[in-house]
Design an enzyme around this catalytic site. Structure first.
Site, PDB file in Angstrom:
ATOM      1  N   ASN A 245       0.860  -1.194   0.000  1.00  7.78           N
ATOM      2  CA  ASN A 245       0.000   0.000   0.000  1.00  7.78           C
ATOM      3  C   ASN A 245       0.890   1.237   0.000  1.00  7.78           C
ATOM      4  OD1 ASN A 245       0.508   0.898   2.853  1.00  7.78           O
ATOM      5  ND2 ASN A 245      -0.298  -1.152   3.246  1.00  7.78           N
TER       6      ASN A 245
ATOM      7  N   ASP B 149      -4.750  -6.058   5.296  1.00 12.28           N
ATOM      8  CA  ASP B 149      -5.817  -6.815   5.954  1.00 12.28           C
ATOM      9  C   ASP B 149      -5.809  -8.280   5.528  1.00 12.28           C
ATOM     10  OD1 ASP B 149      -6.955  -4.766   7.519  1.00 12.28           O
ATOM     11  OD2 ASP B 149      -7.804  -3.876   5.710  1.00 12.28           O
TER      12      ASP B 149
ATOM     13  N   PRO C 187      -3.777 -11.486  10.937  1.00  9.41           N
ATOM     14  CA  PRO C 187      -4.193 -11.229  12.322  1.00  9.41           C
ATOM     15  C   PRO C 187      -4.206  -9.725  12.596  1.00  9.41           C
ATOM     16  CG  PRO C 187      -1.942 -12.093  12.244  1.00  9.41           C
ATOM     17  CD  PRO C 187      -2.473 -12.153  10.841  1.00  9.41           C
ATOM     18  N   ASP C 188      -5.110  -9.298  13.461  1.00  6.51           N
ATOM     19  CA  ASP C 188      -5.176  -7.878  13.828  1.00  6.51           C
ATOM     20  C   ASP C 188      -4.195  -7.650  14.988  1.00  6.51           C
ATOM     21  OD1 ASP C 188      -5.848  -5.372  14.989  1.00  6.51           O
ATOM     22  OD2 ASP C 188      -7.739  -5.432  13.886  1.00  6.51           O
TER      23      ASP C 188
ATOM     24  N   PHE D  98      -4.517   4.000  14.984  1.00  7.39           N
ATOM     25  CA  PHE D  98      -4.642   5.039  13.957  1.00  7.39           C
ATOM     26  C   PHE D  98      -5.690   4.602  12.944  1.00  7.39           C
ATOM     27  CE2 PHE D  98      -1.463   8.523  13.873  1.00  7.39           C
ATOM     28  CZ  PHE D  98      -0.895   8.272  15.110  1.00  7.39           C
TER      29      PHE D  98
ATOM     30  N   LYS E 281       8.071 -17.973  -9.996  1.00  7.57           N
ATOM     31  CA  LYS E 281       7.506 -16.796 -10.641  1.00  7.57           C
ATOM     32  C   LYS E 281       6.367 -17.216 -11.580  1.00  7.57           C
ATOM     33  CE  LYS E 281       8.780 -12.971 -13.597  1.00  7.57           C
ATOM     34  NZ  LYS E 281       9.728 -12.511 -14.597  1.00  7.57           N
TER      35      LYS E 281
HETATM   36  N1  CTP Z   1      -3.957  -2.680  12.549  1.00  5.43           N
HETATM   37  C1  CTP Z   1      -3.208  -3.705  13.087  1.00  5.43           C
HETATM   38  N2  CTP Z   1      -3.229  -4.937  12.516  1.00  5.43           N
HETATM   39  C2  CTP Z   1      -3.950  -5.179  11.424  1.00  5.43           C
HETATM   40  C3  CTP Z   1      -4.712  -4.146  10.854  1.00  5.43           C
HETATM   41  C4  CTP Z   1      -4.689  -2.908  11.439  1.00  5.43           C
HETATM   42  O1  CTP Z   1      -2.524  -3.471  14.082  1.00  5.43           O
HETATM   43  N3  CTP Z   1      -3.936  -6.385  10.878  1.00  5.43           N
HETATM   44  C5  CTP Z   1      -3.978  -1.363  13.188  1.00  5.43           C
HETATM   45  C6  CTP Z   1      -3.386  -0.251  12.384  1.00  5.43           C
HETATM   46  O2  CTP Z   1      -2.000  -0.104  12.636  1.00  5.43           O
HETATM   47  C7  CTP Z   1      -4.171   0.954  12.873  1.00  5.43           C
HETATM   48  C8  CTP Z   1      -5.538   0.373  13.082  1.00  5.43           C
HETATM   49  O3  CTP Z   1      -5.332  -0.999  13.368  1.00  5.43           O
HETATM   50  O4  CTP Z   1      -3.743   1.409  14.127  1.00  5.43           O
HETATM   51  C9  CTP Z   1      -6.394   0.529  11.847  1.00  5.43           C
HETATM   52  O5  CTP Z   1      -7.474  -0.298  11.942  1.00  5.43           O
HETATM   53  P1  CTP Z   1      -8.019  -1.125  10.687  1.00  5.43           P
HETATM   54  O6  CTP Z   1      -9.164  -1.947  11.150  1.00  5.43           O
HETATM   55  O7  CTP Z   1      -6.961  -1.802   9.957  1.00  5.43           O
HETATM   56  O8  CTP Z   1      -8.441   0.006   9.802  1.00  5.43           O
HETATM   57  P2  CTP Z   1      -8.804  -0.189   8.353  1.00  5.43           P
HETATM   58  O9  CTP Z   1      -8.032  -1.226   7.644  1.00  5.43           O
HETATM   59  O10 CTP Z   1      -8.754   1.173   7.826  1.00  5.43           O
HETATM   60  O11 CTP Z   1     -10.258  -0.764   8.588  1.00  5.43           O
HETATM   61  P3  CTP Z   1     -11.409  -0.656   7.568  1.00  5.43           P
HETATM   62  O12 CTP Z   1     -10.881  -1.283   6.356  1.00  5.43           O
HETATM   63  O13 CTP Z   1     -12.513  -1.375   8.244  1.00  5.43           O
HETATM   64  O14 CTP Z   1     -11.653   0.814   7.480  1.00  5.43           O
END
Ligand code: CTP
Length: 399
Positions: free
Chosen positions: A210, A279, A306-307, A324, A289
Site C-alpha cells: 500500500n 488486511d 491477524p489484527d 490510527f 515466478k
Molecule cells: N492494525 C493492526 N493490525 C492489522 C490491521 C490494522 O494493528 N492487521 C492497526 C493499524 O495499525 C491501525 C488500526 O489498526 O492502528 C487501523 O485499523 P483497521 O481496522 O486496519 O483500519 P482499516 O483497515 O482502515 O479498517 P477498515 O478497512 O474497516 O476501514
C-alpha cells in the site's frame, strides 16, 4: 522544519579535530530556525577558522575575552544572557576538566561559568583520554553539576584508533539539542510503535503493498524518544532512516510484524499502532515466478491477517494502546466505531486523501470523552502533540 525556532544558542568550540563537524552542525541549527553565536577557544582556531564559522552562522564569532567589538567589554555576560542554552561541541578533555574546576581563563570557559542558562557538552577525544580516570571523574562531576553530556559516540577515530570518544555526528547532536527543548513527558517509559506498509508476496518477485510512506509512524517514534521514552519501532519497508535514538526492527509481511510486536509488547508501557497493515495476504503464494504465457491472469485467494492492535489490546496487563485510522469519509463515525471494535482507549484519526505522503497533517483524537481535533501542522509537530496527549491520558498503572 523549524524545530529550533526562536532559540538562541551559544555554540562553543574547544580544540579538537571534531571542529570540522561543528561547521555542519551550525548550518543544521540555523536551518532549523536557531540563532547561533559561535565562541571558540584559541585551540579551536587551529582546527577551523573563525571566518568559516562566521560565514556559516552569519554572525560575528568571538574568541578573545578582550574583544573590542563588545562595547562594555563584557562578552562573557552579553553572550549568555538571553541564550537558551550553551552547547560546547567539541568539548575536549581539557575543557571538561576546566569546567569541573570552574576555571575562567578564556572567553568560552568564562562564559560557561557566568552562564544563566543550561550547558550541554559533546565530548570529543581519543579513546584512552575518554577512558582515563580523571576524565571519568570529570564526566561524573559535570553530570552532578547539572551539565548535559551528549555522547560521545564510538567507532574509528581521527588518530587511527577505534573506541569510545568520538564526537556525535552533526545530525545526532541536532536531534539531542531539539529533544533537550521538548518536555520529558514519557521519561522512563518504554514505547512500542508500528509504522510503514506491509508487503505480502504473490510469488518470489511480486508483492501486494500500500502507499504508506511511514512518515507519521517515524515522526511519532522520534517524538516519543524526544519525550524521554525508550522506543522500539517495528517498521515495514520505507525509504526513511531510523530516527536517532530509536531501535528499529525491520519486517516485511503483516505476519512478521505481528510476531515482532507480540514478542516485544509485554515489556512495553505503551503500544502505538501506526502501520498500514495489509488486511489480507495471498493464500496460494506461488513458489516460482508466475509466467504470463503459462497462465490466464492468476486467480489469487486471500486469507485475513491477524489484527495486531486488537491482539495487543486484549493482552492481560498489556501496554496502553493507541490506534490510527485513515478514512476517506465519515471520519468521526468510523473512528469511534473502530476504537470500540479494537478495544483501545485512544485512536488518532485523519482523512487519508489529505495526508498520504504529505509532510503536513490534520488529526483528531478519539477517546471515551469524544472527539478532540488537534491543530494542523507538520507531521513532526503533530506527532509531538499526540505524544503529549498520550502522556496526559496514561492511567496510573502505566504512568
Ligand atoms: N492494525 C493492526 N493490525 C492489522 C490491521 C490494522 O494493528 N492487521 C492497526 C493499524 O495499525 C491501525 C488500526 O489498526 O492502528 C487501523 O485499523 P483497521 O481496522 O486496519 O483500519 P482499516 O483497515 O482502515 O479498517 P477498515 O478497512 O474497516 O476501514
Amino acid at each position: 522544519m523549524l524545530d529550533l525556532r526562536d532559540k538562541r544558542i551559544v555554540l562553543g568550540l574547544s580544540g579538537g579535530i571534531a571542529c570540522y563537524k561543528s561547521a555542519e552542525l551550525v548550518r543544521r541549527m540555523i536551518e532549523r530556525g536557531a540563532t547561533v553565536d559561535v565562541v571558540m577557544t584559541d585551540a579551536a582556531t587551529h582546527f577551523i577558522t573563525p571566518v568559516t564559522m562566521q560565514a556559516l552562522s552569519g554572525r560575528p564569532v568571538f574568541v578573545n575575552a578582550w574583544d573590542a567589538r563588545v562595547p562594555n567589554n563584557m562578552a562573557h555576560i552579553d553572550l549568555t544572557r538571553g541564550a537558551d542554552a550553551i552547547l560546547v561541541a567539541p568539548a575536549s578533555a581539557d575543557f571538561m576538566a576546566k569546567l569541573v574546576h570552574g576555571r575562567a581563563d578564556d572567553l568560552l570557559s568564562t562564559l560557561c561559568l557566568a552562564r544563566a542558562c543550561p550547558l550541554l557538552v559533546a565530548p570529543a577525544m581519543n579513546r584512552e583520554m575518554w577512558a582515563a580516570p580523571p576524565t571519568r571523574r570529570n564526566a561524573v562531576q559535570l553530570r552532578a553539576d547539572g551539565v548535559g553530556i551528549l555522547g560521545p559516540g564510538s567507532g574509528s577515530q581521527a588518530c587511527g584508533e577505534t573506541g569510545d570518544g568520538r564526537m556525535l555526528e552533526p545530525h545526532e547532536l541536532l536531534a539531542e539539542l531539539i529533544a533537550f527543548f521538548q518536555p520529558s513527558t514519557l521519561a522512563g517509559k518504554r514505547v512500542l510503535i508500528t509504522a510503514g506498509p506491509t508487503i505480502e508476496p504473490i510469488d518470489p518477485v511480486r508483492v501486494i503493498t500500500n502507499r504508506s510512506s511511514g512518515k507519521t509512524g517515524y515522526a511519532i517514534a522520534r517524538a516519543a524518544w524526544e519525550a524521554g521514552a525508550e522506543v522500539t519501532l517495528v517498521s515495514g519497508p520505507t525509504a526513511l532512516d531510523a530516527p536517532y535514538g530509536v531501535t528499529r526492527v525491520g519486517v516485511e509481511s503483516a505476519r512478521q510484524m505481528y510476531d515482532a510486536v507480540i514478542a516485544a509488547a509485554p515489556g512495553n508501557d505503551i503500544f502505538i499502532a501506526v502501520a498500514a497493515v495489509a488486511d489480507w495476504r495471498v493464500a496460494n503464494i506461488a513458489s516460482d515466478k508466475i509466467k504470463k504465457d503459462d497462465h490466464e491472469p492468476p486467480a489469487l485467494e486471500f486469507v485475513a491477517n491477524p489484527d495486531i492492535l486488537a491482539t495487543v489490546a486484549a493482552m492481560p496487563n498489556g501496554p496502553w494502546c493507541v490506534g490510527f485510522a485513515a478514512e476517506t469519509q465519515l471520519l468521526s463515525k468510523f473512528a469511534h466505531e473502530k476504537r470500540l471494535r479494537k478495544g483501545i482507549p485512544m485512536l488518532v484519526g485523519n482523512l487519508a486523501q489529505h495526508v498520504m505522503d504529505a509532510d503536513d497533517t490534520t488529526v483528531s483524537l478519539f477517546d471515551d470523552a469524544g472527539e478532540h481535533p488537534l491543530p494542523a501542522g507538520s507531521k513532526q509537530d503533530v506527532a509531538r502533540l499526540i505524544v503529549r496527549a498520550i502522556a496526559a491520558r496514561l492511567p496510573a498503572r502505566h504512568a
